[in-house]
Design an enzyme around this catalytic site. Structure first.
Site: not given
Ligand code: ASP
Length: 301
Positions: A168, A196-199, A219, A222
């Site tokens: 990320t 799916r939605v992350g952080d 990063t 998430g």
């Molecule tokens: N934080 C990102 C997510 O969970 C993934 C990452 O940092 O690589 O979507």
């Protein structure tokens, strides 16, 4: 006020062979962001330029080079926040745009909403004149191969690799007026479920910026970052008087203690104080400020 920028290209496991290109990528992004700051651009201009540069770099998991979800497609998450007025824009589970961070910026500029997802985000972007592309154009051979290896592993119910790779991207900057901004962009996690939605697009989760304290971009996993609202937490520690390095370290230590998840973050205070922390083996990152106009890129502790 000392203008400063820090960028990251993801926390996680990098094989030694991936190190030189990760360093090269973050170095270039920090230089592009810093060029904006040096030519009277704002912190917002700087983080957008840096994240856009990393989205276009196929070696990172954002824009071109994003990881594939369980159904073999790319869905992007991205966000941007401007600390001067707390304006923020974000998109989640968006397919078919070369630079998702620019769609997030358009959401911020429009100002009606903060977060748009899926088809609604896509239609908003098109209405605002951002060209869509065939979503397959974002898929690199390397990510296709990783997806195939993962599908094979799951078919044979073999145990997962020791730890996930991330990749990320994000940037935080402070400009000569003491304004701060943060932006983050990702393809998310390999084999994530559709929708799916992350952080990354959650304001306070993966991204936060407030001129009264500073800016953060995260990063890692998430699901863990969201549970401790890592970006907002780190910025609150700055506001409480901690230095940037200390604030980053306390925030990541708390995530580790409460979730045992993997994460890293970068942080900047309005006066240009810079910090970072991560609990993974590596996190590619680069910094640039008036005292160090040539970017310093690092990946190990
Ligand atoms: N934080 C990102 C997510 O969970 C993934 C990452 O940092 O690589 O979507």
């Amino acid at each position: 006020m000392r203008p400063a920028i820090v960028v990251h290209g993801g926390a996680g496991i990098y094989g030694d062979d991936a190190v030189p290109e990760a360093l090269e990528g973050v170095r270039q992004a920090a230089a592009e962001g810093f060029a904006k700051l040096s030519s009277k651009g704002s912190a917002l201009d700087a983080v957008l330029a840096a994240v856009r540069c990393l989205e276009d770099d196929p070696r990172f998991n954002a824009g071109t080079g994003s990881v594939l979800g369980a159904d073999g497609t790319v869905e992007n998450d991205a966000s941007v926040m401007w600390g001067a007025d707390l304006s923020a824009g974000a998109i989640g589970a968006l397919s078919g745009f070369r630079n998702p961070v620019l769609v997030a910026e358009e959401v911020r500029r429009d100002g009606t909403h903060v977060l748009l997802v899926g088809d609604g985000a896509r239609r908003f972007a098109i209405r605002r004149g951002i060209p869509s592309i065939d979503p397959r154009e974002l898929i690199t051979e390397r990510q296709r191969a990783r997806w195939e290896a993962e599908a094979e592993r799951r078919r044979h119910e073999r145990p997962p690799e020791a730890a996930a790779q991330h990749g990320t991207v994000g940037a935080v900057a402070a400009d000569s007026h003491g304004h701060v901004a943060a932006a983050t962009s990702t393809g998310g996690l390999l084999f994530k479920l559709p929708g799916r939605v992350g952080d990354t697009p959650i304001i306070g989760g993966g991204t936060y910026a407030d001129d009264l304290a500073g800016a953060a971009s995260c990063t890692g996993q998430g699901e863990a970052i969201l549970k401790v609202t890592l970006a907002r937490h780190a910025v609150a520690l700055l506001r409480a008087g901690h230095g940037a390095t200390e604030a980053a370290e306390i925030a990541v230590a708390e995530l580790t203690r409460r979730t045992s998840g993997e994460a890293g973050l970068i942080l900047v205070a309005p006066d240009g104080d810079i910090g970072w922390a991560f609990n993974t083996l590596r996190m590619s990152r680069a910094r640039c400020d008036a005292a160090h106009p040539e970017p310093l890129a690092l990946i190990d502790r």
